[in-house]
Design a protein around this motif. Sequence first.
Motif, PDB file in Angstrom:
ATOM      1  N   GLY A 170      -3.303   6.568   8.738  1.00  0.00           N
ATOM      2  CA  GLY A 170      -3.854   7.903   8.571  1.00  0.00           C
ATOM      3  C   GLY A 170      -2.776   8.973   8.611  1.00  0.00           C
ATOM      4  O   GLY A 170      -2.797   9.930   7.823  1.00  0.00           O
ATOM      5  N   GLY A 171      -1.810   8.806   9.522  1.00  0.00           N
ATOM      6  CA  GLY A 171      -0.711   9.766   9.613  1.00  0.00           C
ATOM      7  C   GLY A 171       0.174   9.736   8.383  1.00  0.00           C
ATOM      8  O   GLY A 171       0.646  10.787   7.918  1.00  0.00           O
ATOM      9  N   LEU A 172       0.444   8.534   7.856  1.00  0.00           N
ATOM     10  CA  LEU A 172       1.247   8.424   6.637  1.00  0.00           C
ATOM     11  C   LEU A 172       0.585   9.161   5.491  1.00  0.00           C
ATOM     12  O   LEU A 172       1.235   9.928   4.759  1.00  0.00           O
ATOM     13  N   ILE A 173      -0.712   8.951   5.321  1.00  0.00           N
ATOM     14  CA  ILE A 173      -1.417   9.583   4.214  1.00  0.00           C
ATOM     15  C   ILE A 173      -1.425  11.104   4.378  1.00  0.00           C
ATOM     16  O   ILE A 173      -1.223  11.848   3.404  1.00  0.00           O
ATOM     17  N   LYS A 174      -1.595  11.585   5.600  1.00  0.00           N
ATOM     18  CA  LYS A 174      -1.529  13.034   5.829  1.00  0.00           C
ATOM     19  C   LYS A 174      -0.138  13.574   5.543  1.00  0.00           C
ATOM     20  O   LYS A 174       0.018  14.685   5.000  1.00  0.00           O
ATOM     21  N   SER A 175       0.894  12.796   5.888  1.00  0.00           N
ATOM     22  CA  SER A 175       2.265  13.256   5.637  1.00  0.00           C
ATOM     23  C   SER A 175       2.555  13.381   4.146  1.00  0.00           C
ATOM     24  O   SER A 175       3.469  14.117   3.748  1.00  0.00           O
ATOM     25  N   LEU A 176       1.770  12.672   3.334  1.00  0.00           N
ATOM     26  CA  LEU A 176       1.924  12.744   1.877  1.00  0.00           C
ATOM     27  C   LEU A 176       1.041  13.832   1.273  1.00  0.00           C
ATOM     28  O   LEU A 176       0.976  13.974   0.052  1.00  0.00           O
ATOM     29  N   GLY A 177       0.346  14.585   2.136  1.00  0.00           N
ATOM     30  CA  GLY A 177      -0.489  15.677   1.653  1.00  0.00           C
ATOM     31  C   GLY A 177      -1.874  15.258   1.217  1.00  0.00           C
ATOM     32  O   GLY A 177      -2.541  15.989   0.471  1.00  0.00           O
ATOM     33  N   MET A 178      -2.344  14.094   1.707  1.00  0.00           N
ATOM     34  CA  MET A 178      -3.653  13.584   1.319  1.00  0.00           C
ATOM     35  C   MET A 178      -4.461  13.252   2.568  1.00  0.00           C
ATOM     36  O   MET A 178      -3.953  13.306   3.681  1.00  0.00           O
ATOM     37  N   ARG A 179      -5.736  12.920   2.368  1.00  0.00           N
ATOM     38  CA  ARG A 179      -6.610  12.487   3.451  1.00  0.00           C
ATOM     39  C   ARG A 179      -7.377  11.248   3.002  1.00  0.00           C
ATOM     40  O   ARG A 179      -7.571  11.024   1.807  1.00  0.00           O
ATOM     41  N   ILE A 180      -7.845  10.456   3.956  1.00  0.00           N
ATOM     42  CA  ILE A 180      -8.712   9.325   3.648  1.00  0.00           C
ATOM     43  C   ILE A 180     -10.141   9.853   3.563  1.00  0.00           C
ATOM     44  O   ILE A 180     -10.677  10.384   4.540  1.00  0.00           O
ATOM     45  N   ALA A 181     -10.748   9.712   2.396  1.00  0.00           N
ATOM     46  CA  ALA A 181     -12.112  10.195   2.203  1.00  0.00           C
ATOM     47  C   ALA A 181     -13.131   9.248   2.816  1.00  0.00           C
ATOM     48  O   ALA A 181     -14.150   9.680   3.359  1.00  0.00           O
ATOM     49  N   CYS A 182     -12.883   7.942   2.699  1.00  0.00           N
ATOM     50  CA  CYS A 182     -13.856   6.956   3.149  1.00  0.00           C
ATOM     51  C   CYS A 182     -13.214   5.581   3.184  1.00  0.00           C
ATOM     52  O   CYS A 182     -12.108   5.370   2.674  1.00  0.00           O
ATOM     53  N   LEU A 236       0.805  -1.213   0.000  1.00  0.00           N
ATOM     54  CA  LEU A 236       0.000   0.000   0.000  1.00  0.00           C
ATOM     55  C   LEU A 236       0.842   1.269   0.000  1.00  0.00           C
ATOM     56  O   LEU A 236       0.524   2.225  -0.720  1.00  0.00           O
ATOM     57  N   GLN A 237       1.918   1.320   0.777  1.00  0.00           N
ATOM     58  CA  GLN A 237       2.662   2.578   0.875  1.00  0.00           C
ATOM     59  C   GLN A 237       3.200   3.058  -0.472  1.00  0.00           C
ATOM     60  O   GLN A 237       3.048   4.250  -0.793  1.00  0.00           O
ATOM     61  N   PRO A 238       3.827   2.196  -1.300  1.00  0.00           N
ATOM     62  CA  PRO A 238       4.268   2.696  -2.605  1.00  0.00           C
ATOM     63  C   PRO A 238       3.120   3.188  -3.480  1.00  0.00           C
ATOM     64  O   PRO A 238       3.293   4.141  -4.253  1.00  0.00           O
TER      65      PRO A 238
END
Length: 371
Positions: free
Chosen positions: A80-92, A29-31
Amino acid sequence: MPMPWPPASIPNEFGIFTLSLGNATHHNLQPRLEAAAKAGYQWIDLFDECWAAYLEEHGLPGTQLWEPTPDNLRVARELGGLIKSLGMRIACTQPLRAIEGIKDPVERRASLDLVAKRFPFMRAFDTDLVFLCANIRTDSGVTSDLRTVARDLAELGDMAKAYADADGGPPLRIGYEGLSWATRNTWSSTWEVVRMANRANVGLVVDAFNVLAVEFADPYHPAGHGRIYATAEESTDVLCSSLAALVATVPGEKIFFFQVGDAERVNPDTFKPPTDPAVPPLLPWSRGHRLFPFEEERGGYMPVHLVAAAVLATGYKGPVSLEVFNNSLNVPGADVAEVHARRGMTGLRKLAEAIPRVPAFWQRGGRQGRL
């Protein structure tokens, strides 16, 4: 409020479904998330299978993906923190399947409680939306009765509100999506449920592919044009009549999420319906042949821009998010995520350019001009 038309620009931010960046079997998932961030997406639609695989990458059982153990919730917060650190958010997070319309009271209670199990994870991910797909079961244990299904969604809305009231956090929302092979397979049949549920935190999920797969397309048509009707004009007329009703009846704030995707025009001489009666006819096409918007060179042919224009005309302000399933996502390769992220963003930008050029066909006289 409805959007004035034509809009000077499209205010909606762009998102992508995690599976549309590669299957979890071959792609961590991370890549995939890093590829999405690099391509410029702002929102991530988290697929259950991708979340389960991420837990397994961290030494936790993916079969217990919604058990709110301390370890599972810790990894959820990390994601959630990883995605925020990439400048994104989880929508759903999605999908919930076979939830509503269950007749047996014990089975029904267990089904609704499955939804509630996600609430702690929604807090950990810092997202407010979970959605269920319309039930595809056809056995005698379920019903599509309007009052029954609406009661179930209303109760889910009440459960989500009670959870948010208890922990003092932001409201949690329940979305309802019509699948093109479900009993409730249109935006209107799912909207009537949302409307009758009558809860502020219960809303509609609109998927352009699923709208078009029912109201425009027929991949098995023997003529090979991939439409229900012989001419593109008649097919567009029927579709636009439906979409005009959507603009007239659905407030933008009651659309909680909008997904987009096209699909390949297949050869009906070689692409045949499934012979297994348990497999819905549209499922193989949906799972293996979806495309990003405006990929005509790959066989895309459906008017995704008409659905998108109608949804935005309601005043919908949420993300425009790609949901594409395709056999190309199920192969290994270090470049799969990057290639699909780039293709998807190209399609979204083309879509954003096309939407303001769509005549306001939902208004009287609005069909003038080319669609």
